[in-house]
Design a protein around this motif. Structure first.
Motif, PDB file in Angstrom:
ATOM      1  N   GLY A 257       0.802  -1.211   0.000  1.00  0.00           N
ATOM      2  CA  GLY A 257       0.000   0.000   0.000  1.00  0.00           C
ATOM      3  C   GLY A 257       0.834   1.259   0.000  1.00  0.00           C
ATOM      4  N   VAL A 258       1.952   1.224   0.711  1.00  0.00           N
ATOM      5  CA  VAL A 258       2.847   2.380   0.759  1.00  0.00           C
ATOM      6  C   VAL A 258       3.497   2.616  -0.603  1.00  0.00           C
ATOM      7  N   LEU A 259       3.847   1.534  -1.277  1.00  0.00           N
ATOM      8  CA  LEU A 259       4.562   1.647  -2.546  1.00  0.00           C
ATOM      9  C   LEU A 259       3.669   2.097  -3.695  1.00  0.00           C
ATOM     10  N   VAL A 260       2.403   1.700  -3.669  1.00  0.00           N
ATOM     11  CA  VAL A 260       1.573   1.953  -4.853  1.00  0.00           C
ATOM     12  C   VAL A 260       0.511   3.017  -4.668  1.00  0.00           C
ATOM     13  N   LYS A 266      -0.939   9.915   3.368  1.00  0.00           N
ATOM     14  CA  LYS A 266      -1.651   8.661   3.565  1.00  0.00           C
ATOM     15  C   LYS A 266      -0.671   7.506   3.675  1.00  0.00           C
ATOM     16  N   ARG A 267       0.394   7.541   2.874  1.00  0.00           N
ATOM     17  CA  ARG A 267       1.406   6.482   2.958  1.00  0.00           C
ATOM     18  C   ARG A 267       2.089   6.507   4.319  1.00  0.00           C
ATOM     19  N   SER A 268       2.324   7.696   4.827  1.00  0.00           N
ATOM     20  CA  SER A 268       2.953   7.829   6.134  1.00  0.00           C
ATOM     21  C   SER A 268       2.089   7.236   7.243  1.00  0.00           C
ATOM     22  N   LEU A 271       2.241   3.453   7.287  1.00  0.00           N
ATOM     23  CA  LEU A 271       3.480   2.941   7.878  1.00  0.00           C
ATOM     24  C   LEU A 271       3.397   2.812   9.391  1.00  0.00           C
ATOM     25  N   CYS A 272       2.463   3.513  10.011  1.00  0.00           N
ATOM     26  CA  CYS A 272       2.302   3.422  11.460  1.00  0.00           C
ATOM     27  C   CYS A 272       1.940   2.006  11.907  1.00  0.00           C
ATOM     28  N   ARG A 273       1.342   1.241  10.999  1.00  0.00           N
ATOM     29  CA  ARG A 273       1.009  -0.142  11.353  1.00  0.00           C
ATOM     30  C   ARG A 273       2.257  -0.926  11.729  1.00  0.00           C
ATOM     31  N   LEU A 274       3.374  -0.592  11.084  1.00  0.00           N
ATOM     32  CA  LEU A 274       4.610  -1.348  11.325  1.00  0.00           C
ATOM     33  C   LEU A 274       5.097  -1.179  12.759  1.00  0.00           C
ATOM     34  N   LYS A 275       4.751  -0.063  13.387  1.00  0.00           N
ATOM     35  CA  LYS A 275       5.145   0.137  14.784  1.00  0.00           C
ATOM     36  C   LYS A 275       4.467  -0.898  15.675  1.00  0.00           C
TER      37      LYS A 275
END
Length: 294
Positions: A257-260, A266-268, A271-275
């Motif tokens: 989702g971040v890449l495409v 919104k991409r930022s 990325l919060c999910r990764l935390k």
């Protein structure tokens, strides 16, 4: 006379939105149905000022999340029924009366959340993996394509428009307070249906919903809470190997989702999910998500 308490959990909601929600609920009062409202204010920066003179306000000193706030209201309710209602939702005229007329006190009823002309299928679709989600959404859409308003049995109750007797909710919890936001209704549904009970979608009872309001207003909090809930559900309800596979899938879906997709902001947020994935690691359990640690 039947008494219903409409429970609304509020956190920094625009006043006009909350007023519309409360007004739509109070408008459902009839000669045979008494309606009051309980607003649980989760430490809003501008505390809720009123409840239109017909109900109560419970104020928390910190944001306790959705499940814990609802539990506070249910534990202290003196009414026959509770209707949980999102603050960004309004009841269509007659929705509550129609739901009550079709309701069985041994079951949970969920009202039909609509965003515009579309049913919010995810509200009633339980899933752990993305492919599972797509299959179950299509199955439910097929059931709802029939042109009638008869109740339809579903596998998941949505906490945003859930109707049940107070006694039944108190018997089943209702919510596991380890879930901060999201997931608590899925967890509850699994436990509820696992006891042999049933959940019905009341198709004739419409709730108009401004979907994704919380996500737009509190992006990082929502994404991290959502990720925590997904991992927690898998850890508690799936075999160990599948719960770990679910975490891998969540990582892959997030990166894709971040890449495409979309705007940089919104991409930022995605990325919060990764935390949360990092916080969980390979653990079988993890402390509840706490927004104070953002």
């Amino acid at each position: 006379m039947v008494s219903v308490e409409v429970v609304v959990v509020a956190f920094n909601c625009p006043t006009e939105m909350l007023d519309a929600c409360v007004s739509s609920a109070l408008a459902e009062q009839t000669d045979s149905v008494s309606v009051s409202v309980c607003i649980v204010d989760n430490a809003s920066s501008a505390p809720v000022r009123h409840c239109d003179g017909n109900g109560r306000i419970m104020r928390n000193e910190q944001n306790l999340g959705f499940g814990r706030a609802v539990n506070q209201a249910v534990r202290t309710s003196t009414k026959d029924y509770v209707l949980m209602l999102n603050p960004d939702a309004t009841l269509a005229q007659g929705a509550l009366a129609r739901a009550l007329s079709a309701h069985d006190d041994t079951t949970i009823s969920v009202l039909m959340l609509m965003k515009g002309d579309e049913v919010q299928l995810d509200a009633y679709t339980p899933w752990f993996f993305s492919l599972e989600r797509q299959v179950r959404r299509r199955t439910l859409a097929g059931k709802l394509s029939k042109p009638n308003t008869e109740p339809v049995e579903v596998r998941k109750a949505c906490g945003g428009a859930l109707l049940a007797s107070v006694g039944l909710l108190q018997q089943f919890g209702p919510f596991d307070e380890r879930y901060f936001l999201y997931g608590e209704d899925f967890d509850f549904s699994l436990r509820f249906r696992g006891s042999g009970k049933r959940i019905f979608l009341q198709r004739g009872s419409i709730v108009h919903h401004t979907a994704a309001y919380s996500a737009k207003s509190h992006g990082e909090l929502v994404e991290r809470a959502r990720a925590d809930a997904a991992v927690r559900l898998g850890s508690y309800h799936l075999p160990r190997i599948l719960s770990l596979a679910q975490r891998v899938e969540l990582f892959i879906v997030t990166i894709f989702g971040v890449l495409v997709g979309g705007r940089a902001s919104k991409r930022s947020i995605r990325l919060c999910r990764l935390k949360e994935l990092r916080r969980w690691g390979l653990a079988r359990d993890c402390p509840a998500f706490d927004p104070r640690h953002l």
